[in-house]
Design a protein around this motif. Structure first.
Motif, PDB file in Angstrom:
ATOM      1  N   GLU A  10       2.118   1.543  15.238  1.00 47.88           N
ATOM      2  CA  GLU A  10       2.834   0.601  14.353  1.00 47.88           C
ATOM      3  C   GLU A  10       2.819  -0.080  13.128  1.00 47.88           C
ATOM      4  O   GLU A  10       3.866   0.517  12.077  1.00 47.88           O
ATOM      5  N   LEU A  11       1.214   0.362  12.852  1.00 52.11           N
ATOM      6  CA  LEU A  11       1.434   0.701  11.472  1.00 52.11           C
ATOM      7  C   LEU A  11       2.373   2.106  10.988  1.00 52.11           C
ATOM      8  O   LEU A  11       2.389   1.837   9.877  1.00 52.11           O
ATOM      9  N   LEU A  12       1.150   3.255  10.972  1.00 55.41           N
ATOM     10  CA  LEU A  12       2.093   4.018  10.301  1.00 55.41           C
ATOM     11  C   LEU A  12       3.301   4.608  10.568  1.00 55.41           C
ATOM     12  O   LEU A  12       3.889   5.436   9.912  1.00 55.41           O
ATOM     13  N   SER A  13       4.056   3.557  11.478  1.00 58.13           N
ATOM     14  CA  SER A  13       5.799   3.978  11.146  1.00 58.13           C
ATOM     15  C   SER A  13       6.196   3.103  10.411  1.00 58.13           C
ATOM     16  O   SER A  13       7.426   3.231  10.039  1.00 58.13           O
ATOM     17  N   ARG A  14       6.008   2.067   9.310  1.00 60.71           N
ATOM     18  CA  ARG A  14       6.407   1.651   8.642  1.00 60.71           C
ATOM     19  C   ARG A  14       6.427   2.217   7.487  1.00 60.71           C
ATOM     20  O   ARG A  14       5.653   3.100   7.421  1.00 60.71           O
ATOM     21  N   VAL A  32      -1.517  11.914   0.494  1.00 60.73           N
ATOM     22  CA  VAL A  32      -2.460  10.338   0.661  1.00 60.73           C
ATOM     23  C   VAL A  32      -1.810   9.917   1.689  1.00 60.73           C
ATOM     24  O   VAL A  32      -2.220   9.625   2.859  1.00 60.73           O
ATOM     25  N   LEU A  33      -0.372   9.510   1.908  1.00 56.58           N
ATOM     26  CA  LEU A  33      -0.178   9.003   3.236  1.00 56.58           C
ATOM     27  C   LEU A  33      -0.309   9.854   4.291  1.00 56.58           C
ATOM     28  O   LEU A  33      -0.303   9.083   5.030  1.00 56.58           O
ATOM     29  N   ASP A  34       0.223  11.530   3.524  1.00 60.86           N
ATOM     30  CA  ASP A  34       0.746  12.396   5.061  1.00 60.86           C
ATOM     31  C   ASP A  34      -0.310  12.642   5.651  1.00 60.86           C
ATOM     32  O   ASP A  34      -0.925  12.608   6.925  1.00 60.86           O
ATOM     33  N   ARG A  35      -1.462  12.429   5.067  1.00 62.22           N
ATOM     34  CA  ARG A  35      -2.763  12.724   6.049  1.00 62.22           C
ATOM     35  C   ARG A  35      -3.341  11.797   5.873  1.00 62.22           C
ATOM     36  O   ARG A  35      -3.814  11.240   7.153  1.00 62.22           O
ATOM     37  N   GLU A  36      -2.960  10.805   5.935  1.00 61.35           N
ATOM     38  CA  GLU A  36      -3.380   9.598   6.867  1.00 61.35           C
ATOM     39  C   GLU A  36      -2.476   9.266   8.084  1.00 61.35           C
ATOM     40  O   GLU A  36      -2.705   8.317   9.005  1.00 61.35           O
ATOM     41  N   ASP A  40       7.308   7.344   7.295  1.00 63.88           N
ATOM     42  CA  ASP A  40       8.454   6.655   6.536  1.00 63.88           C
ATOM     43  C   ASP A  40       8.078   6.630   5.125  1.00 63.88           C
ATOM     44  O   ASP A  40       7.640   5.337   4.714  1.00 63.88           O
ATOM     45  N   VAL A  41       8.170   7.599   4.205  1.00 64.56           N
ATOM     46  CA  VAL A  41       7.294   7.906   2.683  1.00 64.56           C
ATOM     47  C   VAL A  41       8.336   7.765   2.397  1.00 64.56           C
ATOM     48  O   VAL A  41       8.753   9.103   2.121  1.00 64.56           O
ATOM     49  N   HIS A  42       8.897   7.484   1.233  1.00 66.34           N
ATOM     50  CA  HIS A  42       9.873   7.344   0.633  1.00 66.34           C
ATOM     51  C   HIS A  42       9.524   7.237  -1.793  1.00 66.34           C
ATOM     52  O   HIS A  42       8.138   6.567  -1.892  1.00 66.34           O
ATOM     53  N   CYS A  43       9.341   8.497  -1.744  1.00 65.09           N
ATOM     54  CA  CYS A  43       8.784   8.396  -3.281  1.00 65.09           C
ATOM     55  C   CYS A  43      10.007   8.556  -4.973  1.00 65.09           C
ATOM     56  O   CYS A  43      11.021   9.626  -4.548  1.00 65.09           O
ATOM     57  N   LEU A  44       9.932   7.953  -5.729  1.00 63.53           N
ATOM     58  CA  LEU A  44      10.982   7.902  -6.293  1.00 63.53           C
ATOM     59  C   LEU A  44      10.554   8.260  -8.250  1.00 63.53           C
ATOM     60  O   LEU A  44       9.016   7.302  -8.382  1.00 63.53           O
ATOM     61  N   PRO A  59      11.859  -1.598   2.309  1.00 63.91           N
ATOM     62  CA  PRO A  59      10.278  -1.221   2.599  1.00 63.91           C
ATOM     63  C   PRO A  59       9.392  -2.523   2.883  1.00 63.91           C
ATOM     64  O   PRO A  59       9.486  -3.816   2.555  1.00 63.91           O
ATOM     65  N   ASP A  60       8.270  -1.558   3.629  1.00 60.52           N
ATOM     66  CA  ASP A  60       7.483  -2.237   4.230  1.00 60.52           C
ATOM     67  C   ASP A  60       5.960  -2.684   3.542  1.00 60.52           C
ATOM     68  O   ASP A  60       5.851  -3.300   3.246  1.00 60.52           O
ATOM     69  N   LEU A  61       6.431  -1.698   1.730  1.00 65.69           N
ATOM     70  CA  LEU A  61       5.413  -1.913   1.161  1.00 65.69           C
ATOM     71  C   LEU A  61       5.735  -1.004  -0.089  1.00 65.69           C
ATOM     72  O   LEU A  61       6.669   0.460   0.549  1.00 65.69           O
ATOM     73  N   VAL A  62       5.704  -1.505  -1.250  1.00 64.50           N
ATOM     74  CA  VAL A  62       5.967  -0.920  -2.698  1.00 64.50           C
ATOM     75  C   VAL A  62       4.993   0.034  -2.996  1.00 64.50           C
ATOM     76  O   VAL A  62       3.572  -1.205  -3.766  1.00 64.50           O
ATOM     77  N   LEU A  63       4.697   1.154  -3.408  1.00 67.02           N
ATOM     78  CA  LEU A  63       3.312   1.121  -4.292  1.00 67.02           C
ATOM     79  C   LEU A  63       3.977   1.172  -5.639  1.00 67.02           C
ATOM     80  O   LEU A  63       4.859   2.155  -5.813  1.00 67.02           O
ATOM     81  N   LEU A  64       3.751   0.965  -6.967  1.00 69.58           N
ATOM     82  CA  LEU A  64       4.219   1.008  -8.413  1.00 69.58           C
ATOM     83  C   LEU A  64       2.952   0.648  -9.000  1.00 69.58           C
ATOM     84  O   LEU A  64       2.515   0.116  -9.140  1.00 69.58           O
ATOM     85  N   ASP A  65       3.946   1.989 -10.106  1.00 70.34           N
ATOM     86  CA  ASP A  65       3.138   1.791 -11.291  1.00 70.34           C
ATOM     87  C   ASP A  65       3.531   1.046 -12.099  1.00 70.34           C
ATOM     88  O   ASP A  65       4.842   0.116 -12.537  1.00 70.34           O
ATOM     89  N   LEU A  66       3.235   0.491 -13.320  1.00 66.01           N
ATOM     90  CA  LEU A  66       3.778  -0.591 -14.062  1.00 66.01           C
ATOM     91  C   LEU A  66       4.339   0.041 -15.623  1.00 66.01           C
ATOM     92  O   LEU A  66       5.472  -0.222 -16.075  1.00 66.01           O
ATOM     93  N   MET A  67       3.510   1.012 -16.207  1.00 63.95           N
ATOM     94  CA  MET A  67       4.248   2.008 -17.468  1.00 63.95           C
ATOM     95  C   MET A  67       4.833   2.720 -17.281  1.00 63.95           C
ATOM     96  O   MET A  67       4.548   4.120 -17.599  1.00 63.95           O
TER      97      MET A  67
END
Length: 145
Positions: A10-14, A32-36, A40-44, A59-67
């Motif tokens: 369930e966790l890895l399907s997010r 990193v996400l692939d190894r884990e 369902d990972v989308h990069c922009l 998305p269930d989670l966003v990884l975000l750079d600020l600058m």
């Protein structure tokens, strides 16, 4: 050891959306996400497309750079919060080289749920991602009654 509330499956399907204008950073996060085991990972790398992608993917989670140029992470945090439901918990993990107290406070005040300084430890980031996704899943379960 007690039974886990949330299965690994369930966790890895997010769905995860990573936004960073630096190609090397999104490649590192994708690896990193692939190894884990996340699938369902989308990069922009273009922050100007981030809001549209956020709405489209939900998305269930966003990884975000600020600058980032033109549209920074602060602007995206504000835009994301305008598109979420008031009772929704959609975590954003900020990954940034700017670790000043003012930046951390501003990001957290705008809705970021966690904050990691670059360069980051990949194991720590993987654990934080897992923790935030678990929290989202548990929050969804509570909402469903």
């Amino acid at each position: 050891m007690p039974a886990r509330l949330i299965s690994n499956k369930e966790l890895l399907s997010r769905r995860i959306l990573a936004i960073d204008d630096e190609e090397t950073n999104v490649l590192l996060l994708a690896n990193v996400l692939d190894r884990e085991g996340y699938r369902d990972v989308h990069c922009l790398t273009n922050p100007e497309e981030a809001l549209e992608m956020y709405i489209k993917l939900s998305p269930d989670l966003v990884l975000l750079d600020l600058m980032m140029p033109k549209v920074d992470g602060f602007q995206l945090l504000e835009a994301f919060s305008r598109h979420d439901q008031p009772d929704e918990f959609r975590p954003v993990l900020v990954l940034t080289a700017d670790t000043t107290l003012q930046t951390r406070r501003r990001a957290l005040a705008l809705g970021a749920k966690d904050f990691v300084a670059k360069p980051f430890d990949v194991i720590e980031v993987a654990l934080r991602i897992s923790n935030l996704l678990e929290t989202r899943i548990l929050y969804e379960r509570l909402r469903q009654g």
